[in-house]
Design a protein around this motif. Structure first.
Motif, PDB file in Angstrom:
ATOM      1  N   GLN A 190      29.628  15.241  50.702  1.00  0.00           N
ATOM      2  CA  GLN A 190      30.934  14.969  51.292  1.00  0.00           C
ATOM      3  C   GLN A 190      30.841  14.910  52.811  1.00  0.00           C
ATOM      4  O   GLN A 190      31.418  14.052  53.442  1.00  0.00           O
ATOM      5  N   SER A 212      31.269  19.800  42.623  1.00  0.00           N
ATOM      6  CA  SER A 212      30.108  19.832  43.532  1.00  0.00           C
ATOM      7  C   SER A 212      29.027  20.750  42.978  1.00  0.00           C
ATOM      8  O   SER A 212      27.834  20.475  43.103  1.00  0.00           O
ATOM      9  N   ASP A 220      28.916  12.724  45.983  1.00  0.00           N
ATOM     10  CA  ASP A 220      29.933  13.772  45.944  1.00  0.00           C
ATOM     11  C   ASP A 220      31.048  13.416  46.927  1.00  0.00           C
ATOM     12  O   ASP A 220      30.968  13.732  48.102  1.00  0.00           O
ATOM     13  N   GLU A 221      32.058  12.808  46.418  1.00  0.00           N
ATOM     14  CA  GLU A 221      33.177  12.341  47.250  1.00  0.00           C
ATOM     15  C   GLU A 221      32.661  11.572  48.445  1.00  0.00           C
ATOM     16  O   GLU A 221      33.139  11.732  49.575  1.00  0.00           O
TER      17      GLU A 221
HETATM   18 MG   LIG Z   1      33.365  19.447  46.065  1.00  0.00          MG
END
Ligand SMILES: [Mg+2]
Ligand SMILES: Nc1ncnc2c1ncn2[C@@H]1O[C@H](COP(=O)(O)OP(=O)(O)O)[C@@H](O)[C@H]1O
Length: 615
Positions: free
Chosen positions: A455, A414, A535-536
């Motif tokens: 996320q 991240s 990010d995810e």
């Molecule tokens: Mg992360």
């Protein structure tokens, strides 16, 4: 030496200390001058307000004297003409007082609300200019408190505080002067009660200051505890810790009640005590003045005027003792607000920052070291341990390529994405896009072309459509719907009560984590970013939805550079380049096939993934 001097010293000391502040002979001088500067745009009205205040104060002083005159020059003298004239004057003064008070209150409110609005805007603008790092370090609750409680406390000081100080002081001086002129001896006898009043006020002021501070601290403790336990209610529930919380809450509540009771007790004692002193003063006037009047040494009207002035006198005393609290709170708020305003935005655009135009999307990191501590380099120089979130990163992503970042939790994935979005600058090395060092690129120009799906997608209150169109509010509905379809959000949106126009958030429906991610996804895509950062972004959606997203992605990633941080394998496999991060370093990099071939960390991760998805 008249005893009232002691009494008045109080007020003058406060005035003097304020004057010192204004003249800059105090560390707070700069802040106070700045605060007064808030009123500068409205100086015409401020001047008018002072005129109104002078008028109101003057008019407020006249009635007891006029009442005395009615008795002496009118009734006792048996002069109807004089009586009519004085009563007429009385009425005129009353009207003047009402008008001037209205004007004063109106202007204080007018200037106060304007100044408050300006201040809030200034602080908000300042907050907007702060870096992401600033918001990570500061608690949202504290920032909100600055914008609300502290500004309000400051407003109290700047407006009603200033008015009270001037008008109360003027009233006191006026009353004392008039009493001395009317009858010197009776005035001096009356003043004998004032030292008592002074002592009572000072004691009350000091004790209550501590008591009120205690109540503020206690209620803050209750609020903080409440905030935490409400936010964490799921954890509390699942561990069955309600009884413990109830006990803790009871204790905090009891402490709060005790602190409040102390102020109740103080108020209950002080105000009747002041009334009692006023009665004693009145008794003294009636007794001494009465004896004098019987002797014919004093006119009855003077006694009446004195009784009236005594009442006028006690009000400002109480207000001035209240002012001390306003002053303390306002000053504390001023310090806190300055603490905020003095925090320089740490990532402002350089004056020669460029607009790179439409990006090709080449990302490059050269010798990048980054730690979340600002003083990381300094610490390292002094031989202290530094937690580098990223270290020695050298990497080039050509335009249009998809880079997949993999690695354990805390590996720095991240953080890598945040540096590309320039939420932070690296301590060493440089991050560049299309060959421009990000430090020299206008932040707006850069971020306009970035699409970031974090996320935890954040949704604003408003409709689903507004949330998707957040970055491009003018986007046509068909395009918004097409984007929603591309990320596989159509089905869930159609099931909402009002489809894409359904309100979400506090006042609307609650979306699941996965649904929020889909909206965030669509939001990023609709903005037509040149560089997409995921990010995810699919960590909370089910495998089938992820498949839909991936199908949409293929089309949407075409011609864009992308950084994909993904949990699941399939997204990663097709990436043009895979980078494995370990403890902030690049452990290895290559395509899926290459990395499997090498048999390093990636192939081990891959093995684990394959096992878990088989299970
Ligand atoms: Mg992360
Ligand atoms: N806002 C922050 N402040 C301080 N340290 C942070 C912050 N965010 C992340 N870190 C630290 O930086 C390291 C890398 O975190 P991160 O990039 O979020 O990892 P990943 O995304 O790979 O799980 C971790 O050690 C983490 O504790």
């Amino acid at each position: 030496m008249t005893p009232e001097r002691n009494r008045l010293r109080e007020a003058f000391l406060l005035l003097a200390s304020l004057w010192r502040l204004i003249r800059g002979q105090d560390q707070r001088g700069r802040k106070v001058r700045w605060m007064i500067g808030l009123l500068r745009p409205y100086r015409g009205r401020v001047a008018l307000m002072f005129v109104a205040m002078l008028l109101a104060t003057g008019a407020g002083l006249a009635p007891p004297y006029l009442a005395g005159q009615v008795v002496d020059a009118g009734i006792v003298a048996g002069d109807i003409g004089a009586l009519d004239l004085i009563v007429a004057a009385f009425v005129v003064v009353a009207i003047l007082y009402a008008g001037a008070t209205y004007l004063q209150t109106y202007l204080v409110g007018w200037v106060g609300t304007r100044a408050l609005q300006d201040l809030r805007e200034r602080i908000f603008a300042h907050l907007q200019s702060m870096s992401i790092g600033f918001f990570t370090r500061r608690s949202t609750g504290v920032l909100i408190s600055r914008m609300t409680n502290d500004i309000e406390a400051l407003n109290q000081l700047v407006t009603s505080g200033v008015v009270t100080m001037f008008s109360s002081t003027l009233t006191l001086v006026g009353v004392v002067a008039i009493m001395l002129v009317l009858d010197l001896k009776l005035a001096l006898v009356t003043f004998l009660t004032f030292p008592l009043l002074a002592v009572a006020s000072v004691v009350f002021r000091i004790v209550s200051h501590g008591a009120y501070r205690a109540t503020r601290e206690r209620i803050a403790a209750v609020t903080a505890y409440l905030q935490e336990t409400l936010s964490g209610v799921r954890v509390v529930r699942s561990f069955g810790q309600e009884p413990r919380h109830a006990t803790a809450m009871t204790e905090l509540n009891a402490a709060n009640r005790e602190a409040n009771m102390k102020t109740v007790y103080l108020n209950a004692s002080y105000f009747p005590a002041v009334e009692l002193l006023a009665a004693v003063g009145t008794a003294v006037i009636l007794l001494y003045g009465g004896v004098q009047a019987i002797d014919g040494a004093i006119q009855i009207g003077v006694i009446i005027a004195f009784v009236g002035y005594l009442q006028v006198f006690f009000d400002p005393i109480q207000q001035l003792s209240q002012l001390y609290t306003t002053y303390q709170q306002g000053m504390a708020a001023l310090d806190k607000i300055f603490d905020l305003l003095d925090t320089e935005p740490d990532m402002v655009d350089a004056p020669d920052a460029i607009d790179p135009g439409t990006l090709r999307g080449e990302i490059e990191m050269e010798g990048v070291y980054f730690a979340y501590a600002d003083d990381a380099l300094e610490r390292e120089r002094r031989g202290k341990r530094v937690e580098w979130a990223l270290r020695d990163i050298d990497l080039r992503v050509p335009p249009g390529q998809t880079l997949a970042l993999v690695g354990a939790t805390g590996a720095g994935k991240s953080t890598f994405a945040k540096l590309v979005a320039r939420f932070y600058d690296p301590q060493l090395g440089r991050v560049s896009i299309d060959g421009h060092d990000l430090r020299g690129v206008a932040q707006q120009a850069l971020r306009r072309q970035l699409g970031i799906v974090p996320q935890e997608g954040f949704l604003f209150s408003g409709s689903v459509r507004e949330n998707i169109a957040f970055g491009r509010p003018e986007a046509p509905l068909e395009e918004i719907e097409a984007t929603a379809a591309a990320v596989g959000a159509t089905a869930f949106i159609a099931a909402l009560p009002e489809g894409i126009e359904t309100e979400i958030g506090e006042r609307g429906v609650q979306l699941s984590a996965g649904q929020r991610q889909l909206v965030a996804f669509a939001r990023a895509l609709l903005a037509e970013p040149r560089i997409l950062i995921l990010d995810e972004a699919t960590s909370n959606v089910d495998v089938r939805t992820e498949k839909t997203i991936e199908r949409g992605l293929e089309r949407l990633l075409a011609g864009r550079t992308a950084i994909v941080i993904a949990h699941r394998l399939s997204t990663i496999r097709r990436a043009g380049k895979i980078v494995v991060l370990e403890g902030g370093r690049i452990a290895e990099a290559g395509t899926h096939d290459e990395l499997i071939e090498v048999g390093g960390p990636y192939s081990r991760l891959h093995g684990a993934w394959a096992d878990s998805s088989a299970a």
